[in-house]
Enzyme design. Sequence first.
Site, PDB file in Angstrom:
ATOM      1  N   GLU A   1       0.882  -1.183   0.000  1.00  0.00           N
ATOM      2  CA  GLU A   1       0.000   0.000   0.000  1.00  0.00           C
ATOM      3  C   GLU A   1       0.914   1.226   0.000  1.00  0.00           C
ATOM      4  O   GLU A   1       1.875   1.294   0.760  1.00  0.00           O
ATOM      5  CB  GLU A   1      -0.903  -0.030   1.244  1.00  0.00           C
ATOM      6  CG  GLU A   1      -1.537   1.290   1.650  1.00  0.00           C
ATOM      7  CD  GLU A   1      -2.493   1.887   0.626  1.00  0.00           C
ATOM      8  OE1 GLU A   1      -3.442   1.199   0.212  1.00  0.00           O
ATOM      9  OE2 GLU A   1      -2.282   3.067   0.236  1.00  0.00           O
TER      10      GLU A   1
ATOM     11  N   ALA B   1       3.393   0.264  -5.616  1.00  0.00           N
ATOM     12  CA  ALA B   1       3.267  -1.102  -6.124  1.00  0.00           C
ATOM     13  C   ALA B   1       4.085  -1.329  -7.393  1.00  0.00           C
ATOM     14  O   ALA B   1       4.535  -2.443  -7.654  1.00  0.00           O
ATOM     15  CB  ALA B   1       1.798  -1.404  -6.402  1.00  0.00           C
TER      16      ALA B   1
ATOM     17  N   ASP C   1      -6.350  -4.114  -5.491  1.00  0.00           N
ATOM     18  CA  ASP C   1      -7.439  -3.347  -4.888  1.00  0.00           C
ATOM     19  C   ASP C   1      -7.000  -1.895  -4.905  1.00  0.00           C
ATOM     20  O   ASP C   1      -6.639  -1.333  -3.881  1.00  0.00           O
ATOM     21  CB  ASP C   1      -7.640  -3.849  -3.449  1.00  0.00           C
ATOM     22  CG  ASP C   1      -8.652  -3.008  -2.685  1.00  0.00           C
ATOM     23  OD1 ASP C   1      -9.457  -2.318  -3.325  1.00  0.00           O
ATOM     24  OD2 ASP C   1      -8.611  -3.042  -1.435  1.00  0.00           O
TER      25      ASP C   1
ATOM     26  N   TYR D   1     -20.507   3.183  -5.134  1.00  0.00           N
ATOM     27  CA  TYR D   1     -19.550   3.475  -6.205  1.00  0.00           C
ATOM     28  C   TYR D   1     -20.321   4.087  -7.376  1.00  0.00           C
ATOM     29  O   TYR D   1     -21.507   3.754  -7.581  1.00  0.00           O
ATOM     30  CB  TYR D   1     -18.824   2.196  -6.666  1.00  0.00           C
ATOM     31  CG  TYR D   1     -17.738   1.707  -5.730  1.00  0.00           C
ATOM     32  CD1 TYR D   1     -17.244   2.514  -4.708  1.00  0.00           C
ATOM     33  CD2 TYR D   1     -17.189   0.435  -5.877  1.00  0.00           C
ATOM     34  CE1 TYR D   1     -16.244   2.057  -3.855  1.00  0.00           C
ATOM     35  CE2 TYR D   1     -16.186  -0.027  -5.035  1.00  0.00           C
ATOM     36  CZ  TYR D   1     -15.715   0.788  -4.018  1.00  0.00           C
ATOM     37  OH  TYR D   1     -14.727   0.338  -3.193  1.00  0.00           O
TER      38      TYR D   1
END
Length: 292
Positions: free
Chosen positions: A109, A141, A159, A228
């Site tokens: 993260e 990442a 994610d 969302y």
Amino acid sequence: KASKVQYYNNPMWPGEAHSLKVDKILYQGKSPYQEVLVFESATYGKVLVLDGIVQLTDKDECAYQEMITHLPLCSIPSPKKVLVIGGGDGGVLREICRHSSVESIDICEIDQLVIDVCKDFFPQLSVGFEDPRVHLHVGDAVEFLRNAPEGTYDAIIVDSSDPIGPAQELVEKPFFDTIARALRPGGVLCNQAESMWLHTHLIQDMLSICRETFKGSVHYAWTSVPTYPSGVIGFLLCAKEGPPVNFLTPINPIEKLEGATKAGREIRFYNSEMHRVAFVLPTFVKKELEAY
Ligand code: AAT
């Protein structure tokens, strides 16, 4: 007037906006990567917002975190080594921990502030970090995967936030190449893949990159997440060449996993039927995606 223009101007969903009634602002801060906001809403419980975009709410986080995790992990027998990209809230970790076959979970993260804020305000998600199988890496990442050892992971779950800001490179070909390299033969990827109502071009681009990169199989799945934009979110499921993976039917069904319901709380959304229907696409989506 100016703020109204801004409100309807998010390039990911131009001309529309979504609102939740705020009962109380609980936290507001800024990291080197993004603005972080937590508020108590009138009807969805606590809400985590990054750069003005809802990432999760107490009420519907189960749909997203359970589907993005169990779609890939229930599609392969006995997953052991898993990597999570993003997911600093801990919800995907919580879901992975239901799988007793899993021996080790890396998470990368970028934003320590997201992790800290979720520990304070979303303990039912950050509980995922408490499992001894979890190894946290705070960083980008892209960099993490460039240096990841080859052929190690059974499953990688991306994610990540929308591809504006720190997640921009996470939808590009070089990133998918490093993911494929880090997976073992027959290993699987599940990638957050936006909305079929709003992001046709983005999904088409990701699909064609993934079909080039993952020679096993590539499928689009979707589910309902009311907070969302457009109320749905999609996932790209990809398998690396190797032992064949049939994503459409769970080979490792959650109902048979001993201890699957022990990770803090009950599974609320995912089951084997939800798994199968997630791959059924509306006619217009089939048409839009068939050439990719
Ligand atoms: N489970 C909550 C849902 C999310 S959170 C996405 C996370 O990805 C954030 O914590 C963000 O800090 C992290 N992230 C973004 N870019 C990177 C990067 N380059 N490397 C590592 N982590 C990153 C996603 C909700 C999707 C919403 C769809 N509209």
